[in-house]
Design a protein around this motif. Structure first.
Motif, PDB file in Angstrom:
ATOM      1  N   LYS A  78       0.833  -1.191   0.000  1.00 23.66           N
ATOM      2  CA  LYS A  78       0.000   0.000   0.000  1.00 23.66           C
ATOM      3  C   LYS A  78       0.877   1.253   0.000  1.00 23.66           C
ATOM      4  CE  LYS A  78      -3.791  -2.200   2.559  1.00 23.66           C
ATOM      5  NZ  LYS A  78      -4.655  -2.135   3.761  1.00 23.66           N
ATOM      6  N   GLY A  79       0.308   2.361  -0.467  1.00 27.37           N
ATOM      7  CA  GLY A  79       1.016   3.632  -0.418  1.00 27.37           C
ATOM      8  C   GLY A  79       1.934   3.886  -1.588  1.00 27.37           C
ATOM      9  N   ALA A 116      -2.458  -3.762  -8.569  1.00 17.32           N
ATOM     10  CA  ALA A 116      -2.350  -3.465  -9.994  1.00 17.32           C
ATOM     11  C   ALA A 116      -1.177  -4.200 -10.629  1.00 17.32           C
ATOM     12  CB  ALA A 116      -2.185  -1.964 -10.203  1.00 17.32           C
ATOM     13  N   LEU A 117      -1.305  -4.494 -11.918  1.00 15.19           N
ATOM     14  CA  LEU A 117      -0.192  -5.023 -12.696  1.00 15.19           C
ATOM     15  C   LEU A 117       0.704  -3.866 -13.109  1.00 15.19           C
ATOM     16  CD1 LEU A 117      -2.072  -7.480 -15.092  1.00 15.19           C
ATOM     17  CD2 LEU A 117      -0.838  -8.047 -13.005  1.00 15.19           C
ATOM     18  N   TYR A 118       2.016  -4.120 -13.169  1.00 13.23           N
ATOM     19  CA  TYR A 118       2.921  -3.071 -13.637  1.00 13.23           C
ATOM     20  C   TYR A 118       4.095  -3.690 -14.384  1.00 13.23           C
ATOM     21  CZ  TYR A 118       5.901  -4.112  -9.552  1.00 13.23           C
ATOM     22  OH  TYR A 118       6.690  -4.727  -8.616  1.00 13.23           O
ATOM     23  N   PHE A 119       4.731  -2.861 -15.222  1.00 10.94           N
ATOM     24  CA  PHE A 119       5.866  -3.309 -16.023  1.00 10.94           C
ATOM     25  C   PHE A 119       7.128  -3.332 -15.165  1.00 10.94           C
ATOM     26  CE2 PHE A 119       2.970  -1.320 -19.113  1.00 10.94           C
ATOM     27  CZ  PHE A 119       2.839  -2.347 -20.036  1.00 10.94           C
ATOM     28  N   LEU A 120       7.892  -4.421 -15.271  1.00 16.07           N
ATOM     29  CA  LEU A 120       9.177  -4.518 -14.593  1.00 16.07           C
ATOM     30  C   LEU A 120      10.279  -4.017 -15.518  1.00 16.07           C
ATOM     31  CD1 LEU A 120       9.093  -8.022 -12.851  1.00 16.07           C
ATOM     32  CD2 LEU A 120       9.245  -5.812 -11.716  1.00 16.07           C
ATOM     33  N   GLY A 121      11.272  -3.354 -14.940  1.00 16.13           N
ATOM     34  CA  GLY A 121      12.407  -2.908 -15.738  1.00 16.13           C
ATOM     35  C   GLY A 121      12.104  -1.635 -16.509  1.00 16.13           C
ATOM     36  N   GLN A 122      12.934  -1.357 -17.492  1.00 17.17           N
ATOM     37  CA  GLN A 122      12.812  -0.128 -18.267  1.00 17.17           C
ATOM     38  C   GLN A 122      11.582  -0.188 -19.167  1.00 17.17           C
ATOM     39  OE1 GLN A 122      16.426   0.857 -20.271  1.00 17.17           O
ATOM     40  NE2 GLN A 122      15.753   2.876 -20.908  1.00 17.17           N
ATOM     41  N   PHE A 123      10.791   0.894 -19.158  1.00 21.98           N
ATOM     42  CA  PHE A 123       9.558   0.958 -19.940  1.00 21.98           C
ATOM     43  C   PHE A 123       9.878   1.520 -21.313  1.00 21.98           C
ATOM     44  CE2 PHE A 123       5.521   3.268 -21.024  1.00 21.98           C
ATOM     45  CZ  PHE A 123       4.757   2.129 -21.232  1.00 21.98           C
TER      46      PHE A 123
END
Length: 224
Positions: free
Chosen positions: A200-201, A208-215
């Motif tokens: 949290k925070g 949520a899903l999120y991209f790992l590493g450089q976007f």
């Protein structure tokens, strides 16, 4: 309807490592043809093993199944066997042969005597390593200091949406604030590993899903 689950139409691939058991570093209880002492595995890197056997240092090799090293005129070779222990522990056993080379002066030959040896240790069972790799295609949405790729699909009379968020440091955002605006609102593709926010925070929603590493998004090819 917005969902954070993996069940929507993303081309996901779950990849789990299935290699042979790793050789644990640490102190093993060894028995070389009745002589008891310690086998100490100090480090393993690129198949090279450093350690000591009964107080004598050695450099050997580990190919994922067999440990081989030499001390003086003795060559040790052993296969690794694993079995379940108690309370999430694994019992590791190295078992094999020690080849002792002895020169016979009167006959100018070398006599090789083979004896057995083994070493054992118990350690915490390693957690299987895996990853979620995906090629995501959707619309990039840039909203102030947050960004995500919106993937939509029709489910009956409703439109379902999955958001995969960009989770970056302050320094990374300085670069993204220059590269993302031209792509805002456009269809992009991103090939990356994914993870799920469990704390949290954070700057993105919990769960949520999120991209790992450089976007590194790229403009999607338009259908011909």
């Amino acid at each position: 309807m917005i969902r954070f689950a993996l069940a929507l139409a993303l081309p996901l691939a779950l990849v789990t490592a299935t290699h042979a058991a790793d050789l644990p570093a640490g102190t093993w209880a060894a028995n070389a043809d009745g002589t008891k002492g310690d086998l100490v595995i100090k480090g393993i890197k690129n198949g090279e093993v450093t350690g000591s056997m009964l107080g004598t240092d050695f450099t050997g090799t580990w190919n994922g199944k067999v440990l081989t090293f030499a001390i003086g005129t003795s060559t040790y070779e052993a296969h690794l066997v694993t079995e379940p222990g108690e309370k999430d522990q694994t019992k590791y056993t190295l078992t094999g042969t020690r080849a002792q080379s002895n020169r016979v002066e009167s006959r100018v030959v070398i006599h090789i005597a083979k004896t057995g040896w083994y070493a054992q240790m118990t350690a915490a069972t390693p957690v299987p390593q895996g990853e979620i790799a995906a090629q995501v295609r959707g619309v990039l949405v840039l909203d102030g200091t947050t960004a995500y790729v919106s993937v939509k699909r029709k489910a009956g009379a409703e439109i379902e949406e999955t958001r995969i968020w960009v989770y970056a440091s302050e320094g990374e955002w300085k670069k993204l604030n220059r590269t993302l605006p031209p792509l805002n609102g456009k269809e992009v593709t991103v090939t990356a590993k994914l993870s799920q926010m469990t704390s949290k925070g954070a700057s993105i929603p919990e769960g949520a899903l999120y991209f790992l590493g450089q976007f590194e998004p790229k403009l999607a090819d338009l259908p011909k």
